[in-house]
Design a protein around this motif. Sequence first.
Motif, PDB file in Angstrom:
ATOM      1  N   VAL A 109      89.038  34.453   8.420  1.00 17.11           N
ATOM      2  CA  VAL A 109      88.126  33.316   8.213  1.00 17.11           C
ATOM      3  C   VAL A 109      88.852  31.985   8.276  1.00 17.11           C
ATOM      4  N   ILE A 159      80.501  34.868   7.986  1.00 17.36           N
ATOM      5  CA  ILE A 159      81.053  35.058   6.644  1.00 17.36           C
ATOM      6  C   ILE A 159      81.049  33.746   5.869  1.00 17.36           C
ATOM      7  N   LYS A 160      81.500  32.676   6.492  1.00 12.50           N
ATOM      8  CA  LYS A 160      81.623  31.402   5.781  1.00 12.50           C
ATOM      9  C   LYS A 160      80.261  30.789   5.452  1.00 12.50           C
ATOM     10  N   ASP A 196      78.954  32.831   2.509  1.00 11.31           N
ATOM     11  CA  ASP A 196      79.791  32.506   1.350  1.00 11.31           C
ATOM     12  C   ASP A 196      79.327  31.199   0.711  1.00 11.31           C
ATOM     13  N   ARG A 243      83.750  34.799  11.734  1.00  8.74           N
ATOM     14  CA  ARG A 243      84.158  33.737  10.807  1.00  8.74           C
ATOM     15  C   ARG A 243      82.964  32.869  10.389  1.00  8.74           C
TER      16      ARG A 243
END
Length: 397
Positions: A396, A374-375, A378, A371
Amino acid sequence: MAPFIQLHAQTNGNVAPCCMADSWDGRETGNLNEDANLLSQWNSPKMRQLRRNMLAGKSSPICGNCYKYENIGKVSERMNYNRDYAKIAHRILLTDASGYLHTPDILLLDLRFSNKCNYKCRICNSDYSSLWYEEEIVAGHPYGNTPVKEKKITGREDEMWESLRNLLPRVERIHFAGGEPLFMDEHYRILDLLLEVGHTEVTLSYNTNFSTLRYKNYNLTEMWKHFKCVDVWASLDGMGAKGDYQRKGQRWNKIEENIREIQRECPNILFGVNVTVSVFNIMDITDFYQYMIHNRFVQPERMNLYLLFGPECFSITQLPKHLKDHAAGKIQTFIQSTLPTIPLSEHFRNHLESVVKYMYSAEPDRQTELRTRIKSIDALRNENFANIYPELAELVI
């Protein structure tokens, strides 16, 4: 067969018999920054020990990835080498009791010259892509490695190129990967040298993101026409928005355009697709396979699945059980209903069954890391995982 026919070197100079080898943390057989003479590396002490282990039927730590594949029933690179090169198994007889192979000919070369790349894939880092460097610095090293802007196979380039020039006339297959080989000056230097000495019988082999067929003044479709065999394996993990999210820098319409160009201009080229299976594409691999076959971008027997072992947080083992069950159900339905209708697709059954077996081989224990990674990326790229993958949005949250 690999240690008896091939020499491989990574972007950090670590030497091994093949690209699947665990060639780090002391398991490598040598390093081109210590000795850039390829023939010296061919019979280094660790390479000789590896050959002795092979001949005695002993396992070697450097071969761990193939053992993992075979333990879940997947055809490994070790098995592929033994199958594909059984006809030259007599080379083993040139090996003495010390593991020294008495021949100056290295039949297969696989040299990763640098980390230069025009992509920054979600499952990659700056060890293999120069474009990752800035984001790794800003995001606080989210992928665990030490960020590096430029990595080269060796700092002793003159020594390496002198030994390479001597080997090239007798090499039977040269494999290019990276980084991205189609953006590397060294790749074109080798093609020029091969054309210069007239060694066009050599097989050129590639792992490439296939994002371009032009580099500086070079036109690859024109160069490839001079060689008897060109074996291109495109690393493609998905199509459209999902594919472009996974492999940042990819433009799917350009990939399709490049495939059509080589089909039109170089029909003799062997084209295949290697898919790395991760949390990002596990739900879509059967759809991707059908799309590629239906549009005649690739022949059914020329599409392979590779399992992502690292970064571990992106491994399909990290999915919660209900998502694993959903992915497995979709794959099993495809195997039973659709795969039998596709000619020459039997090998893909082994790939899919191995994917399912591996997916259930471990319990998820890295969801927080998944999580966070990815965040954080992003945020840097102004992307949104949940919008691209609504079926996986819970990962996420």
